[in-house]
Design an enzyme around this catalytic site. Structure first.
Site: not given
Length: 652
Positions: A346-348
RNA sequence: GUCCCCAUCGUCUAGUGGUUAGGACUCCGCCCUUUCAAGGCGGCAACACGGGUUCGAGUCCCGUUGGGGACGCCA
């Protein structure tokens, strides 16, 4: 057939599907200025002619117990041929500009691009910025640049000037490509839907809905919004006209909706899972669902490839398309990309890792860590970020933390991999293999695994996209990179490396003037897995990027190669110095010959002489070939370094 | 809780009823060698489980288990 399984309807009835199609078509009204949709070979009725289900007793029996249609792909291939002749294929990548382009998005873009190129169609980029709170113009620029760097050129979309081309443009007159600029169009569509009682205003507040959802959850029930039976249209419309805050919801038809997915097969969603979803938010902006459907139609998108997380949205989009009389694009949902630990990539992730590390540092040394970070980071932002699991820091802030605390955060964004020294074609090659395979063998019977973007565009097909999720294996990416770099000719490698340096390590080039630069690059090529490694501070090239009197001597290397031996390495250095001082030309071959001669004169192996010299010049026991190492440094440096070694590494 | 998807070496995968189950990465060994690499050669390692169907199942069906996704006025 999932739907039959889930709803207990039993064998799939082609006539039933057809009825649905006809009904959908009956209120079709082609938008002005666009040709009427032509019937397609599609769904059960279209496939019938190819699979002859009734003629194969076994197959019809299997269908009766709910078998998914394995023959689908063959029929699709034929269908694809039909489409190719009759219709321009258009694919799109539609990012929401809330951050950098991450590798998952890049793979989606890549497959869309490859399919368009494969079928001679167009690839378009559209910016889905209907989320006013999170979208930013900076993010748009970053994403476009990342796409361009990867070599994914788009035919329609926002303009971007690159070194060798201008991307984007609106040749077909389908823009603008920012959803925030297309609001009037959505409003018109929503109005027409309301007009036909296919959509309606709803007045529940977010808090109310939240409560309902919580209640449902507590009662272990599934919450879904459906228009109440006692809903009074006139009253609702009047309240809306009076300016009462509201959203607009679409009236989802009360029937099962089957989605034909080119990768997963047919998937049916039962009526009981569908809800009246929001198509216009309280702030007046359309939701993703409405905007994507309207824009795909307006922009002539024929194939929608997107992540599997969108699978559940597809019946909504299909229902909207039917209600609006739109053409239904081909759908293909791509498997998800995972981290090595099995969690979704995920981009997180980077924030997650960074947050963890910062917390740890804070626990160990609160004041010290704060002091280090406060110079570059706003303490308030930092604290908010630490406290909020979902918060994302800007790339520069994250980079600051990484540098200030000496961390290595996991690469997630395309920019991370660019920074890490990967060639775009390597990333593209690797990403393509996450879910797709060429299915070809080379002359030795090995799987073809290495290909250029151009070859990918020639070979790509949806049939060869797998269904299973894939983990992102950095070790394999590294190996691909190393192999690609190693296969370049010296000049090519040097050019790519210099380009990388100009962007990420400009000071490094200053250390390497004239012919030393090319020699250095050539020596580093087989020793580098990425373009970043030649300048790595602890890499094999580090010796050339430091001043003659700033590098240290590794005590272990000194002990082993300078102290020991008879004569000791140290004792050989003055003689080597003298030979080298007068050597002409100061070139690798001559240098090695001269050092070899010294070794021979002492009846020693080459290693006994080369290693002490290597330690003196680089401080370590490892460096490129001796001749190259010396030639890169140049005579002056070599003599100065020997002198310093003699002075500093005295016997103790 | 509901729905949906998926399942071949540790990882990415080939495989569409008959294969000694192939390749790549990782790891290990050997060769080469003035160091480190690179290169060459070789090795370890998989059909999740249980039922069917079939002369025959990694391949087809069902179930179990496991993994994942979705259930937003995000996209």
């Amino acid at each position: 057939m999932a739907g039959a399984r889930s709803t207990g309807l039993g064998p799939r009835d082609p006539m039933r599907s057809r009825r649905v199609h006809q009904r959908a078509r009956s209120h079709r009204s082609p938008p002005p200025g666009r040709p009427a949709p032509h019937p397609r070979r599609r769904g059960a009725s279209g496939r019938k002619g190819w699979t002859l289900p009734a003629l194969d007793p076994r197959r019809s029996r299997e269908r009766a117990v709910g078998m998914r249609q394995r023959q689908g792909r063959r029929a699709h291939r034929i269908e694809e041929g039909h489409r190719r002749m009759s219709e321009l294929v258009v694919t799109r990548f539609a990012p929401s500009p809330t951050g950098h382009l991450h590798v998952g998005g890049a793979r989606t873009a890549l497959f869309n691009w490859a399919l368009a190129r494969q079928l001679g169609g167009r690839f378009l980029v559209r910016i889905e910025d209907t989320d006013q709170a999170r979208s930013s113009a900076d993010a748009v620029g970053g994403i476009l640049e990342d796409l361009a760097w990867l070599g994914l050129d788009w035919d329609d979309g926002p303009d971007l000037e690159t070194a060798n081309a201008t991307l984007g443009g609106d040749e077909r007159g389908i823009g603008p490509f920012y959803q925030s600029e297309r609001k009037a169009g959505y409003d018109a569509v929503i109005a027409s839907l309301i007009e036909r009682d296919l959509a309606y205003p709803a007045f529940e507040s977010p808090e109310e809905l939240d409560g309902l959802r919580r209640e449902a959850r507590a009662a272990k029930q599934n919450f879904r919004y459906r228009r109440a039976r006692e809903f009074d249209r006139e009253t609702a419309l009047q309240r809306a006209r009076d300016g009462e805050p509201h959203v607009v919801r679409f009236r989802m038809p009360e029937e099962e909706i089957a989605v034909e997915d080119r990768i997963l097969g047919q998937i049916a969603f039962g009526e009981d899972q569908l809800d009246d979803f929001v198509i216009r938010k309280r702030d007046g902006f359309p939701t993703y669902h409405l905007a994507v459907v309207v824009d795909d139609e307006a922009m002539g998108v024929t194939h929608v490839l997107r992540g599997q997380e969108h699978l559940g949205n597809t019946p909504r989009h299909v229902a909207l398309q039917r209600a609006l009389g739109y053409r239904e694009p081909v759908y293909a949902h791509l498997p998800v990309i995972f981290n090595p630990d099995g969690s979704k990539m995920s981009k997180r992730d980077k924030d997650k890792a960074g947050r963890l590390a910062v917390r740890e540092a804070l626990t160990l040394d609160e004041a010290g860590t704060r002091a280090r970070l406060d110079g570059e980071l706003d303490p308030a932002i930092l604290d908010g970020w630490i406290a909020d699991k979902k918060a994302q820091l800007s790339g520069t802030d994250l980079a600051s933390i990484e540098r200030l605390l000496g961390l290595e955060l996991p690469g997630i964004d395309v920019e991370d991999f660019r920074h890490a020294g990967y060639l775009p074609e390597v990333l593209v090659n690797f990403l393509a293999l996450l879910g797709w395979s060429p299915g070809q063998k080379d002359a030795e019977g090995k799987d073809v695994e290495r290909f250029t973007p151009g070859e990918l565009a020639k070979q790509f097909s949806l049939e060869r996209v797998g269904k299973g999720n894939a983990k992102f294996d950095r070790a394999k990416l590294l190996a691909f990179s190393q192999e690609t770099l190693g296969g370049q000719d010296d000049a090519e490698f040097q050019a790519d490396w210099e380009t990388w340096c100009e962007r990420y390590a400009p000071e490094a080039l200053g250390h390497l003037q004239g012919s030393a630069r090319a020699r250095f690059a050539a020596a580093m090529k087989p020793r580098s897995r990425t373009l970043a490694e030649p300048t790595s501070a602890d890499g094999p090239g580090a010796f050339a990027l430091v001043g003659d009197d700033t590098y240290g001597f590794d005590p272990k290397a000194v002990g082993k190669f300078l102290d020991k031996g008879e004569p000791s390495g140290r004792q050989l250095l003055p003689e080597l110095r003298q030979v080298l001082a007068g050597l002409e030309p100061f070139e690798p071959e001559a240098i090695e010959a001269a050092v070899g001669a010294v070794a021979e004169a002492h009846c020693l192996g080459m290693g006994k002489v080369a290693q002490p010299l290597r330690v003196a010049l680089t401080g370590r026991a490892a460096s490129p070939a001796l001749g190259d190492t010396l030639a890169i440094l140049g005579r002056e440096s070599v003599l100065r370094r020997i002198d310093r070694c003699l002075a500093e590494c005295s016997t103790s």
